[in-house]
Write a protein that holds these residues in place. Structure first.
Motif, mmCIF file in Angstrom:
data_model
loop_
_atom_site.group_PDB
_atom_site.id
_atom_site.type_symbol
_atom_site.label_atom_id
_atom_site.label_comp_id
_atom_site.label_asym_id
_atom_site.label_seq_id
_atom_site.Cartn_x
_atom_site.Cartn_y
_atom_site.Cartn_z
ATOM 1 N N MET A 6 0.829 -1.200 0.000
ATOM 2 C CA MET A 6 0.000 0.000 0.000
ATOM 3 C C MET A 6 0.868 1.255 0.000
ATOM 4 S SD MET A 6 -3.032 1.064 -0.253
ATOM 5 C CE MET A 6 -3.416 2.807 -0.478
ATOM 6 N N PHE A 7 2.005 1.197 0.680
ATOM 7 C CA PHE A 7 2.933 2.334 0.663
ATOM 8 C C PHE A 7 3.426 2.600 -0.756
ATOM 9 C CE2 PHE A 7 7.455 3.520 0.546
ATOM 10 C CZ PHE A 7 7.370 4.802 1.060
ATOM 11 N N MET A 8 3.722 1.537 -1.490
ATOM 12 C CA MET A 8 4.214 1.711 -2.854
ATOM 13 C C MET A 8 3.120 2.271 -3.762
ATOM 14 S SD MET A 8 6.745 -1.587 -3.234
ATOM 15 C CE MET A 8 7.624 -0.931 -4.642
ATOM 16 N N MET A 9 1.873 1.890 -3.530
ATOM 17 C CA MET A 9 0.769 2.477 -4.293
ATOM 18 C C MET A 9 0.554 3.946 -3.921
ATOM 19 S SD MET A 9 -0.268 0.242 -6.438
ATOM 20 C CE MET A 9 1.483 -0.158 -6.524
ATOM 21 N N TYR A 10 0.782 4.245 -2.652
ATOM 22 C CA TYR A 10 0.706 5.640 -2.186
ATOM 23 C C TYR A 10 1.729 6.497 -2.927
ATOM 24 C CZ TYR A 10 2.528 9.223 1.101
ATOM 25 O OH TYR A 10 3.035 10.355 1.675
ATOM 26 N N ARG A 11 2.944 5.991 -3.051
ATOM 27 C CA ARG A 11 3.976 6.718 -3.783
ATOM 28 C C ARG A 11 3.611 6.836 -5.270
ATOM 29 N NH1 ARG A 11 9.166 7.437 -1.752
ATOM 30 N NH2 ARG A 11 8.983 8.241 0.382
ATOM 31 N N LYS A 12 3.005 5.794 -5.812
ATOM 32 C CA LYS A 12 2.587 5.835 -7.221
ATOM 33 C C LYS A 12 1.492 6.880 -7.421
ATOM 34 C CE LYS A 12 3.950 2.984 -9.606
ATOM 35 N NZ LYS A 12 5.174 2.860 -10.442
ATOM 36 N N GLU A 13 0.597 7.014 -6.445
ATOM 37 C CA GLU A 13 -0.474 8.007 -6.534
ATOM 38 C C GLU A 13 0.110 9.415 -6.577
ATOM 39 O OE1 GLU A 13 -4.486 9.656 -6.347
ATOM 40 O OE2 GLU A 13 -3.617 7.737 -6.999
ATOM 41 N N ILE A 14 1.150 9.666 -5.796
ATOM 42 C CA ILE A 14 1.800 10.977 -5.826
ATOM 43 C C ILE A 14 2.293 11.281 -7.236
ATOM 44 C CG2 ILE A 14 3.769 12.325 -5.000
ATOM 45 C CD1 ILE A 14 3.551 10.766 -2.349
ATOM 46 N N GLY A 15 2.939 10.305 -7.852
ATOM 47 C CA GLY A 15 3.438 10.484 -9.214
ATOM 48 C C GLY A 15 2.330 10.676 -10.225
ATOM 49 N N PHE A 16 1.244 9.930 -10.036
ATOM 50 C CA PHE A 16 0.105 10.071 -10.950
ATOM 51 C C PHE A 16 -0.470 11.481 -10.891
ATOM 52 C CE2 PHE A 16 -4.574 10.116 -11.209
ATOM 53 C CZ PHE A 16 -4.704 9.896 -12.581
ATOM 54 N N LEU A 17 -0.603 12.019 -9.681
ATOM 55 C CA LEU A 17 -1.167 13.367 -9.546
ATOM 56 C C LEU A 17 -0.264 14.417 -10.184
ATOM 57 C CD1 LEU A 17 -2.666 13.344 -5.933
ATOM 58 C CD2 LEU A 17 -3.844 13.082 -8.114
ATOM 59 N N LYS A 32 8.681 -10.139 -3.922
ATOM 60 C CA LYS A 32 7.264 -10.431 -4.151
ATOM 61 C C LYS A 32 6.432 -9.144 -4.144
ATOM 62 C CE LYS A 32 7.250 -15.163 -2.343
ATOM 63 N NZ LYS A 32 6.710 -16.083 -1.301
ATOM 64 N N VAL A 33 6.772 -8.229 -3.236
ATOM 65 C CA VAL A 33 6.070 -6.951 -3.196
ATOM 66 C C VAL A 33 6.306 -6.178 -4.492
ATOM 67 C CG1 VAL A 33 5.930 -4.708 -2.053
ATOM 68 C CG2 VAL A 33 6.082 -6.786 -0.686
ATOM 69 N N LEU A 34 7.549 -6.184 -4.976
ATOM 70 C CA LEU A 34 7.858 -5.508 -6.234
ATOM 71 C C LEU A 34 7.023 -6.070 -7.377
ATOM 72 C CD1 LEU A 34 11.746 -5.046 -6.292
ATOM 73 C CD2 LEU A 34 10.005 -3.265 -6.188
ATOM 74 N N GLY A 35 6.924 -7.399 -7.418
ATOM 75 C CA GLY A 35 6.138 -8.033 -8.469
ATOM 76 C C GLY A 35 4.673 -7.646 -8.413
#
Length: 425
Positions: A148-159, A195-198
């Motif tokens: 979820m942390f990695m998706m949070y970081r991805k959301e920052i980039g998306f915005l 596994k998290v990266l995948g």
């Protein structure tokens, strides 16, 4: 040797015109938005869709561009809306540019953040894989928390990319640059983190279509082929196709062999990646640009545990401005090490470093030595823990060097932002 992957010329291509893309995909975009709005039962819209919402034609366009089949584009859009509703609290904080407190304990293990841009205006996500601490992170957190942390970081980039897309009417994406300097076989192959990266790669492909432009790997070590063979099977085919390996060594100032360097604004890229930007206390997560040791290897007192090999030395770096107060602490477990501090002044590349603390020997029986010094100029303080005089014995030490002035300013900024957010709510 590992061959370079991915053509550099892709980073030189002009960004696609959003209005032209919308015109070319008008029927498909309309079909997706209409289907989402009119869905019933399990297909009922999880969130408001259409003009005036974040989930409008530009949002739907990315799904159309990533999926040739309308049904597949619609299914992933539905799945994305459902996921966004489930995680609305976190995503709302990101939208308000607020820090998410529950991720603070994970962030201390990670040296990665958005910093700089390419010449087309795409944001760059810089990852310092060699000094991040995935094993300690996975020891302290569950797989789902890290994911979820990695998706949070991805959301920052998306915005960031979405805002630039809407403002310029050009389709912006992310460029990730992963610095593999100091990556070790042991630290780089934690199976839990792999596994998290995948999973993160596959989730990003679903939830953030048309977001990743190129993933560039720099300062690739000789062991990379081993690490890559273990990771590549976990990453989606689309992501693998966007991976590019850049030759050259940025620590030696040799970026001429890297074809991707000419496509980014080097003045916005940190020095450890070959750029010219040197933020204080450090460009990425406050970690000094010159740091080579892994983050978050600390004991209960916040000291970093390290081993200084015989005939060797350990260096620690702190970015400073004139007058900054810097606290340092040193403890030696057995025998002793020599220590000194010099200032490499900013803008003076060939000058002799200025001595700030003269070399002295600190022995184990003296306990923890702690002092606060004042930076005599702008630049980088270099703390040297020297064991070169010892021919046979390595030394275990614990240390910490911190710009407390910079930390105080950062805390004040965060407190001010939190107070402003509270007033708005």
């Amino acid at each position: 040797p590992v061959a370079a992957m991915g053509p550099a010329k892709d980073l030189a291509k002009p960004l696609l015109d959003v209005d032209e893309l919308l015109a070319a995909n008008a029927a498909r975009v309309e079909k997706i938005l209409t289907s989402l709005k009119n869905g019933t039962g399990d297909d009922a819209p999880s969130l408001p869709v259409g003009e005036g919402t974040p989930y409008d034609d530009i949002w739907a366009l990315r799904f159309c561009l990533s999926h040739d089949e309308d049904d597949e584009a619609l299914a992933t859009a539905r799945k994305t809306l459902s996921w966004r509703k489930e995680h609305a609290e976190v995503l709302e904080k990101v939208g308000k540019r607020e820090r998410v407190k529950k991720f603070a304990s994970i962030e201390r293990f990670v040296a990665a953040d958005y910093h700089g841009e390419d010449k087309r205006g795409n944001p760059v996500y810089c990852i310092r894989a060699g000094i991040s601490n995935p094993s300690a992170m996975m020891d302290a957190h569950t797989k789902d928390e890290v994911l979820m942390f990695m998706m949070y970081r991805k959301e920052i980039g998306f915005l960031i990319a979405d805002e630039r897309t809407r403002r310029t009417r050009k389709l912006h994406k992310l460029v990730t640059v992963n610095d593999l300097n100091h990556v070790s076989l042991m630290a780089g192959t934690d199976k839990r983190f792999q596994k998290v990266l995948g999973e993160s790669s596959k989730m990003s492909e679903t939830l953030y279509p048309q977001l990743l432009d190129r993933a560039v790997l720099i300062n690739v070590p000789y062991i990379f082929s081993v690490i890559w063979s273990m990771v590549r099977g976990l990453i989606s085919a689309k992501t693998k196709a966007k991976v590019a390996i850049c030759p050259g060594d940025t620590l030696k100032g040799d970026v001429s062999k890297c074809p991707f360097a000419k496509h980014v604004k080097m003045e916005t890229i940190p020095t450890f990646m070959g750029g010219t930007c040197r933020c204080s206390p450090g460009c990425i997560c406050g970690v000094p640009n010159d740091q080579k040791t892994m983050v978050a290897k600390t004991d209960g007192d916040g000291l970093i545990a390290a081993n200084v090999a015989a005939r060797d030395k350990l260096l620690a770096y702190v970015e400073v401005s004139r007058g900054d107060k810097v606290a340092w602490h040193l403890q030696v477990e057995e025998q002793g090490v020599e220590m000194d501090v010099v200032l490499r002044e900013r803008g003076i590349n060939n000058g002799t470093p200025m001595t700030v603390v003269k070399r002295f020997k600190h022995k184990s029986g003296a306990g923890v030595k702690s002092e606060v010094l004042e930076a005599p100029g702008d630049g980088t303080l270099v703390f040297t823990f020297n064991n070169e005089y010892s021919y046979f014995n390595s030394k275990n030490i614990k240390y910490k060097c911190e710009n407390i002035t910079a930390v105080a300013k950062e805390n004040a900024t965060e407190a001010s932002a939190a107070a402003a957010a509270e007033e708005e709510s």
